[in-house]
Design a protein around this motif. Structure first.
Motif, PDB file in Angstrom:
ATOM      1  N   MET A  30      15.048   7.164 -11.737  1.00 10.11           N
ATOM      2  CA  MET A  30      13.876   7.344 -10.888  1.00 10.11           C
ATOM      3  C   MET A  30      12.810   6.321 -11.265  1.00 10.11           C
ATOM      4  O   MET A  30      12.576   6.060 -12.440  1.00 10.11           O
ATOM      5  N   GLN A  31      12.185   5.746 -10.248  1.00 10.86           N
ATOM      6  CA  GLN A  31      11.162   4.729 -10.481  1.00 10.86           C
ATOM      7  C   GLN A  31       9.967   5.315 -11.227  1.00 10.86           C
ATOM      8  O   GLN A  31       9.462   6.375 -10.891  1.00 10.86           O
ATOM      9  N   ARG A  32       9.510   4.622 -12.260  1.00 15.67           N
ATOM     10  CA  ARG A  32       8.378   5.072 -13.067  1.00 15.67           C
ATOM     11  C   ARG A  32       7.077   4.765 -12.340  1.00 15.67           C
ATOM     12  O   ARG A  32       6.900   3.682 -11.781  1.00 15.67           O
ATOM     13  N   GLN A  33       6.153   5.729 -12.348  1.00 10.33           N
ATOM     14  CA  GLN A  33       4.926   5.616 -11.578  1.00 10.33           C
ATOM     15  C   GLN A  33       3.718   5.320 -12.477  1.00 10.33           C
ATOM     16  O   GLN A  33       3.499   5.985 -13.496  1.00 10.33           O
ATOM     17  N   ASN A  61       2.603  -4.962 -11.818  1.00 13.49           N
ATOM     18  CA  ASN A  61       3.840  -5.091 -11.047  1.00 13.49           C
ATOM     19  C   ASN A  61       4.560  -6.388 -11.397  1.00 13.49           C
ATOM     20  O   ASN A  61       5.795  -6.435 -11.436  1.00 13.49           O
ATOM     21  N   PHE A  92       6.356  -5.550 -14.650  1.00 16.71           N
ATOM     22  CA  PHE A  92       7.594  -4.801 -14.453  1.00 16.71           C
ATOM     23  C   PHE A  92       8.719  -5.727 -14.008  1.00 16.71           C
ATOM     24  O   PHE A  92       9.856  -5.616 -14.469  1.00 16.71           O
ATOM     25  N   SER A  93       8.392  -6.635 -13.099  1.00 14.02           N
ATOM     26  CA  SER A  93       9.398  -7.590 -12.627  1.00 14.02           C
ATOM     27  C   SER A  93       9.802  -8.537 -13.750  1.00 14.02           C
ATOM     28  O   SER A  93      10.993  -8.843 -13.917  1.00 14.02           O
ATOM     29  N   ASP A 134      12.064  -0.744 -13.824  1.00 15.48           N
ATOM     30  CA  ASP A 134      11.944  -0.047 -12.546  1.00 15.48           C
ATOM     31  C   ASP A 134      10.640   0.742 -12.527  1.00 15.48           C
ATOM     32  O   ASP A 134      10.618   1.957 -12.749  1.00 15.48           O
ATOM     33  N   GLY A 135       9.556   0.046 -12.292  1.00 19.27           N
ATOM     34  CA  GLY A 135       8.243   0.685 -12.272  1.00 19.27           C
ATOM     35  C   GLY A 135       7.428   0.198 -11.098  1.00 19.27           C
ATOM     36  O   GLY A 135       7.652  -0.884 -10.560  1.00 19.27           O
ATOM     37  N   ARG A 136       6.457   1.005 -10.707  1.00 20.51           N
ATOM     38  CA  ARG A 136       5.548   0.623  -9.622  1.00 20.51           C
ATOM     39  C   ARG A 136       4.128   1.026  -9.986  1.00 20.51           C
ATOM     40  O   ARG A 136       3.900   2.151 -10.432  1.00 20.51           O
TER      41      ARG A 136
END
Length: 282
Positions: A1-4, A22, A25-26, A31-33
């Motif tokens: 699941m994407q981390r918020q 962001n 994360f990239s 996998d974060g937003r």
């Protein structure tokens, strides 16, 4: 699941924080937003419930919530308590912590340049000034620290809290500082643009100037400092390093400042983005 992750405050305007995190994360293939969540004061309590339920793994906090949010967390770091304001929330072993990375953001640019003030003057008595005074007096152990503001009572209150000196605004140039930090909005794009908070005649080659205003890049104080041959620390550096510290608290990873800095400069100044000069990196 994407981390918020995200930022709360009001207004948020054109915050650069989503761009920074962001990109991070990239950069590390996580996998974060990170997103902005505009939040009015009366909406803070409900948002903090949402943070625990979602869950949101990390949160940046800006005005007007830097003090109020401390009442909704499980623990506040010693630094956050000392400053009396926080800007970063993170989880450790099920405990929601609040911390202040503005102090690191202020101190780190000085450390990497080998700047060790002996007599430091902070202009302003707001949130940024608190971080600057805490950094100079508590983190760096500067021998003489003073704070000045147009309203002397505000400067005196801040000075008492941190055990430093209060200087009347009209006497600021005579105090003899070798380091001047501008933590006022004077010089900022808009109605304060073109105004300097410090007399140009008081600057010289032995003065270090850290203007926390970074839009525009060349404030009047910056122009005066360059003309006087003073050592200059660009204002964007505080934002950069407070964000680097936030990312580290959330992920354990360190954003490379040499890659992040050009990204920020391009976002802020576009084709007019200033290149690094010797003063920027020494």
């Amino acid at each position: 699941m994407q981390r918020q992750f995200g930022i709360i405050g009001h207004p948020l305007g054109h915050t650069l924080s989503p761009l920074v995190h962001n990109w991070g994360f990239s950069r590390f293939d996580l996998d974060g937003r990170y997103r902005p969540w505009p939040t009015l004061p009366e909406e803070l309590a409900a948002f903090m419930v949402r943070l625990r339920q979602t869950p949101i793994e990390g949160l940046s906090v800006t005005i007007p919530h830097k003090t109020a949010v401390m009442g909704y967390v499980d623990a506040v770091t010693e630094l956050g308590q000392a400053v009396g304001a926080v800007n970063t929330l993170y989880w450790r072993d099920g405990v929601l912590w609040a911390d202040n990375t503005d102090v690191e953001g202020f101190c780190r640019p000085l450390a990497v340049r080998g700047i060790a003030p002996k007599k430091a003057l902070v202009l302003g008595a707001g949130g940024a000034a608190r971080a600057a005074v805490a950094g100079l007096a508590r983190r760096m152990g500067v021998a003489e620290v003073a704070v000045t503001a147009r309203t002397l009572e505000k400067a005196e209150a801040l000075a008492r809290e941190f055990g430093v000196t209060a200087v009347a605004w009209d006497d600021r140039a005579q105090w003899g500082a070798d380091f001047v930090a501008n933590a006022t909005p004077m010089g900022m794009a808009g109605r304060f643009e073109g105004v300097s908070p410090y007399p140009a005649g008081a600057l010289g080659p032995r003065t270090v100037v850290f203007d926390l205003v970074y839009n525009p890049h060349e404030t009047q104080l910056v122009l005066d400092a360059v003309a006087a041959g003073a050592c200059l620390v660009p204002g964007i550096e505080m934002f950069l390093y407070q964000a680097v510290e936030q990312f580290r608290l959330w992920t354990g990873l360190t954003l490379p400042d040499d890659e992040l800095r050009p990204l920020l400069l391009e976002a802020l100044y576009g084709n007019d983005s200033p290149g690094e000069t010797e003063d920027d990196i020494t």
